[in-house]
Write a protein that holds these residues in place. Structure first.
Motif, mmCIF file in Angstrom:
data_model
loop_
_atom_site.group_PDB
_atom_site.id
_atom_site.type_symbol
_atom_site.label_atom_id
_atom_site.label_comp_id
_atom_site.label_asym_id
_atom_site.label_seq_id
_atom_site.Cartn_x
_atom_site.Cartn_y
_atom_site.Cartn_z
ATOM 1 N N TRP A 141 0.935 -1.057 0.072
ATOM 2 C CA TRP A 141 0.034 -0.112 0.046
ATOM 3 C C TRP A 141 0.892 1.390 0.036
ATOM 4 O O TRP A 141 0.500 2.373 -0.749
ATOM 5 C CB TRP A 141 -0.840 -0.047 1.140
ATOM 6 C CG TRP A 141 -2.113 -0.922 1.169
ATOM 7 C CD1 TRP A 141 -2.142 -2.141 2.119
ATOM 8 C CD2 TRP A 141 -3.090 -0.798 0.224
ATOM 9 N NE1 TRP A 141 -3.506 -2.512 1.621
ATOM 10 C CE2 TRP A 141 -4.148 -1.913 0.669
ATOM 11 C CE3 TRP A 141 -3.703 0.025 -0.779
ATOM 12 C CZ2 TRP A 141 -5.217 -2.198 -0.126
ATOM 13 C CZ3 TRP A 141 -4.842 -0.412 -1.381
ATOM 14 C CH2 TRP A 141 -5.599 -1.445 -1.141
ATOM 15 N N GLY A 142 1.908 1.137 0.864
ATOM 16 C CA GLY A 142 3.028 2.544 0.644
ATOM 17 C C GLY A 142 3.399 2.642 -0.564
ATOM 18 O O GLY A 142 3.561 4.111 -1.088
ATOM 19 N N LYS A 143 3.857 1.522 -1.258
ATOM 20 C CA LYS A 143 4.518 1.789 -2.573
ATOM 21 C C LYS A 143 3.564 2.204 -3.487
ATOM 22 O O LYS A 143 3.827 3.233 -4.521
ATOM 23 C CB LYS A 143 5.259 0.549 -3.039
ATOM 24 C CG LYS A 143 5.862 0.622 -4.370
ATOM 25 C CD LYS A 143 7.175 1.777 -4.054
ATOM 26 C CE LYS A 143 8.108 1.779 -5.366
ATOM 27 N NZ LYS A 143 8.922 2.733 -5.256
ATOM 28 N N LEU A 144 2.249 1.697 -3.711
ATOM 29 C CA LEU A 144 1.361 2.097 -4.406
ATOM 30 C C LEU A 144 0.894 3.678 -4.318
ATOM 31 O O LEU A 144 0.773 4.232 -5.232
ATOM 32 C CB LEU A 144 -0.075 1.067 -4.260
ATOM 33 C CG LEU A 144 0.289 -0.341 -4.727
ATOM 34 C CD1 LEU A 144 -1.005 -1.196 -4.099
ATOM 35 C CD2 LEU A 144 0.343 -0.399 -6.396
ATOM 36 N N GLY A 145 0.713 4.077 -3.225
ATOM 37 C CA GLY A 145 0.590 5.327 -2.792
ATOM 38 C C GLY A 145 1.437 6.451 -3.440
ATOM 39 O O GLY A 145 1.145 7.592 -4.040
ATOM 40 N N ASP A 146 2.805 5.948 -3.317
ATOM 41 C CA ASP A 146 4.247 6.838 -3.742
ATOM 42 C C ASP A 146 3.929 6.589 -5.380
ATOM 43 O O ASP A 146 4.251 7.702 -6.154
ATOM 44 C CB ASP A 146 5.233 6.031 -3.361
ATOM 45 C CG ASP A 146 5.700 6.496 -1.899
ATOM 46 O OD1 ASP A 146 5.116 7.500 -1.545
ATOM 47 O OD2 ASP A 146 6.477 5.682 -1.475
ATOM 48 N N GLY B 260 2.066 13.202 6.317
ATOM 49 C CA GLY B 260 3.482 13.602 6.104
ATOM 50 C C GLY B 260 3.373 14.539 5.031
ATOM 51 O O GLY B 260 4.355 15.257 4.679
ATOM 52 N N ASP B 261 2.441 14.298 4.079
ATOM 53 C CA ASP B 261 2.253 15.154 2.930
ATOM 54 C C ASP B 261 1.681 16.632 3.331
ATOM 55 O O ASP B 261 2.198 17.444 2.675
ATOM 56 C CB ASP B 261 1.338 14.372 1.923
ATOM 57 C CG ASP B 261 2.010 13.483 0.971
ATOM 58 O OD1 ASP B 261 3.125 13.376 1.018
ATOM 59 O OD2 ASP B 261 1.125 12.539 0.352
ATOM 60 N N LEU B 262 0.904 16.513 4.116
ATOM 61 C CA LEU B 262 0.107 18.013 4.402
ATOM 62 C C LEU B 262 0.677 18.641 5.402
ATOM 63 O O LEU B 262 0.734 19.822 5.254
ATOM 64 C CB LEU B 262 -1.474 17.543 5.166
ATOM 65 C CG LEU B 262 -2.199 16.852 4.114
ATOM 66 C CD1 LEU B 262 -3.828 16.578 4.875
ATOM 67 C CD2 LEU B 262 -2.515 17.459 2.828
ATOM 68 N N MET C 220 10.398 13.236 -0.465
ATOM 69 C CA MET C 220 8.775 13.327 -0.414
ATOM 70 C C MET C 220 8.415 12.045 -1.169
ATOM 71 O O MET C 220 7.422 11.474 -0.874
ATOM 72 C CB MET C 220 8.301 14.723 -0.929
ATOM 73 C CG MET C 220 6.659 14.503 -0.947
ATOM 74 S SD MET C 220 6.089 14.710 0.717
ATOM 75 C CE MET C 220 6.808 16.437 1.372
ATOM 76 N N LYS C 221 9.106 11.824 -2.159
ATOM 77 C CA LYS C 221 8.508 10.652 -3.140
ATOM 78 C C LYS C 221 8.683 9.240 -2.622
ATOM 79 O O LYS C 221 8.042 8.405 -2.739
ATOM 80 C CB LYS C 221 9.521 10.697 -4.706
ATOM 81 C CG LYS C 221 10.826 10.178 -4.274
ATOM 82 C CD LYS C 221 11.746 10.247 -5.509
ATOM 83 C CE LYS C 221 13.244 9.867 -5.323
ATOM 84 N NZ LYS C 221 13.185 8.354 -4.947
ATOM 85 N N ASP C 222 9.481 9.349 -1.287
ATOM 86 C CA ASP C 222 9.416 7.985 -0.554
ATOM 87 C C ASP C 222 8.646 8.109 0.615
ATOM 88 O O ASP C 222 8.875 7.095 1.561
ATOM 89 C CB ASP C 222 10.925 7.488 -0.401
ATOM 90 C CG ASP C 222 11.750 7.413 -1.595
ATOM 91 O OD1 ASP C 222 11.289 6.752 -2.512
ATOM 92 O OD2 ASP C 222 13.006 7.682 -1.600
ATOM 93 N N MET C 223 7.641 8.739 0.753
ATOM 94 C CA MET C 223 7.058 9.208 1.946
ATOM 95 C C MET C 223 6.106 8.019 2.540
ATOM 96 O O MET C 223 6.011 7.348 3.345
ATOM 97 C CB MET C 223 6.175 10.317 1.858
ATOM 98 C CG MET C 223 5.338 10.685 3.120
ATOM 99 S SD MET C 223 6.537 11.331 4.590
ATOM 100 C CE MET C 223 7.087 12.723 3.777
ATOM 101 N N GLY C 224 5.615 7.186 1.290
ATOM 102 C CA GLY C 224 4.741 6.147 1.404
ATOM 103 C C GLY C 224 5.719 4.934 1.875
ATOM 104 O O GLY C 224 5.076 4.250 2.877
#
Length: 519
Positions: free
Chosen positions: A81-86, A140-142, A403-407
């Motif tokens: 799920w984390g990778k798919l979000g990224d 983390g994004d917001l 940021m691209k690796d946040m997920g």
């Protein structure tokens, strides 16, 4: 009209001039807290309803799989799920995980036999893997890391509320509405969260051209599944040195070694290994694992000790943890506020590690004469330590990656904590069970061995039926077992303290021009 939020730390991530966040951000945060509540509350509620479920559906021999199938699916799907979000955008993937969780909840509530319930719980677990990761990654994004500390108390509050209220809510729902509503209760909460996120949350859409790393995902799933089965079955379903456990260990090791090798070759790896080049990220993963190990071991054995030795009611088992969870909540709020105001955080992992060591050692000194007040003070010390660590680990981990690796950073940290909890329950549980059985055999002879032949953990009804001598022997046995388990926890927590010493205080992103880098 909803305000558009962006993933950068520019105006959308900042507070307004009156010190308050835009209303849309606060609505999203509320929806995220509801989703986190769904993820944490589920097993707490279901645990209370299980006797009623077994009574209606039968299949007592498969009871453990109702929990195991959910845990396995959650652990295995978390990194994906984390990778798919990224790769494809946080919002859509997060909403998909909520929908899948709600479908699993509805199907579980409609299950007609134990086999169906186990399968539907796996579906529910697949969705649950994306809930916690999605919450952490979207925050983390917001919210810039410097300001993120303010919301730690909110997250810790949800966690404490779930642990305290879960058994009470589960018992009330089961008694008045029936066990099926233990699953159906997720539906209205989930719909509210979905609606708020759909309307108010606006994040940039992504579309990665890279293909999903199916081989890496498969190897990781096999490896994690083998690990969780070893920690779940070892010492209970199968002996630790049995062929089944040895085969699972071998499968797990081979799959994970293959996974690590493949991640160096994959175009879009499930878990990019470069994130572990950050010393802080690696250290936070270790601390997260240890925190999970200690926390879930403590929440398992403390109610057992208080019910068996101190005579507390099983009905209020969640309330028994109030000193620990209350202290965790207060400390987490203080840690978040201090981190926000100063931008400094290294103190908290160090102090948290030290408090956990001291608190667990104090818990290991409890015996049959320890008062509830004394044990409550000892629990509060452990809670203070965990409050310093629970959210700081995620904050520092997210601050250590791009940021691209946040997920994947959020999912990896969550996964390590989940695996830590599995190991904690398994290892501390094995130590506890062996100690209880040894002491029972020593104090009550053949009767003691017979009493604990099936399980070292007796419910209140079984305990009440024991002869006085056997009951006293069991109280001493449980006291001895918790001593061994908590002493092991204290030793493991020393590693957390040592690890925290090596954390480098890197300035939090979004600190503004007034922040000075740490020396």
């Amino acid at each position: 009209m909803a305000e558009t939020l962006t993933v950068d730390t520019g105006p959308a991530g900042q507070e307004t001039q009156d010190g308050k966040r835009p209303r849309s951000v606060r609505v999203v945060l509320l929806a995220l807290m509801i989703t986190m509540m769904l993820a944490m509350l589920d097993n707490m509620i279901i645990g209370t309803a299980m006797p009623t479920i077994v009574g209606e559906l039968g299949g007592l021999e498969h009871l453990s799989w109702v929990v195991t199938s959910y845990t396995l699916a959650t652990a295995a799907s978390t990194p994906l799920w984390g990778k798919l979000g990224d790769m494809y955008g946080r919002k859509g993937v997060f909403m998909a995980s909520i929908v899948l969780f709600l479908i699993g909840s509805a199907l579980s509530g409609m299950a007609q036999d134990m086999g169906q319930l186990i399968g539907f719980r796996a579906v529910q677990g697949l969705g649950a893997g994306g809930l916690m990761v999605g919450v952490m990654a979207i925050i983390g994004d917001l919210i810039p890391p410097r300001e993120r500390g303010k919301y730690q108390g909110m997250m810790a509050g949800v966690m404490a509320l779930a642990m305290i209220g879960g058994p009470l809510v589960g018992g009330t729902i089961t008694d008045h509405w029936g066990w099926r509503w233990a699953f159906y209760i997720n539906l209205p909460l989930g719909v509210v969260a979905l609606a708020a996120i759909s309307v108010v949350l606006h994040l940039p859409r992504k579309r990665s051209q890279a293909r999903i790393d199916y081989l890496g995902a498969g190897l990781l799933t096999v490896g994690i599944t083998a690990i969780v089965l070893v920690t779940t079955w070892g010492g209970t379903e199968y002996a630790w040195d049995s062929a089944m456990i040895m085969e699972l260990v071998a499968i797990g090791v081979v799959a994970l070694v293959g996974f690590v090798f493949w991640q160096t070759k994959a175009a879009e790896p499930v878990v990019p290994l470069h994130i572990f080049r950050s010393r802080n990220f690696t250290l936070m993963s270790v601390i997260g694992f240890i925190t999970g190990f200690v926390m879930f071991g403590a929440t398992l054995f403390l109610p057992l000790y208080q019910q068996s030795v101190q005579g507390a009611s099983a009905t209020n088992s969640g309330l028994l943890l109030l000193p620990m969870l209350g202290a965790m909540l207060v400390t987490s709020m203080v840690a978040g506020r201090v981190t926000t105001n100063t931008g400094r955080y290294k103190l908290f992992p160090v102090v948290g590690g030290a408090l956990m060591v001291v608190g667990l050692y104090l818990l290991s000194t409890m015996d049959t004469g320890t008062s509830r007040f004394t044990s409550g003070v000892f629990m509060a010390v452990v809670g203070l330590g965990m409050g310093c660590l629970m959210q700081i680990t995620m904050l520092v981990a997210q601050n250590s990656v791009e940021m691209k690796d946040m997920g994947v950073a959020s999912s990896s940290t969550t996964l390590f904590r989940t695996l830590g909890s599995s190991f904690g329950v398994a290892v501390m549980g094995a130590l506890f069970n062996n100690q209880v059985q040894d002491v029972m055999s020593e104090r009550a002879g053949s009767l003691g061995a017979k009493v604990t032949e099936q399980s070292a953990q007796l419910d209140a009804a079984s305990l009440a039926k024991l002869p006085e001598a056997a009951r006293e022997a069991y109280q001493h046995a449980v006291s001895s077992g918790t001593h061994s388990a908590f002493l092991l926890g204290a030793v493991v927590a020393v590693l957390s303290l040592v690890t925290a010493v090596f954390v480098k205080e890197v300035p939090l992103k979004g600190t503004g021009p007034e922040a000075k880098p740490a020396e």
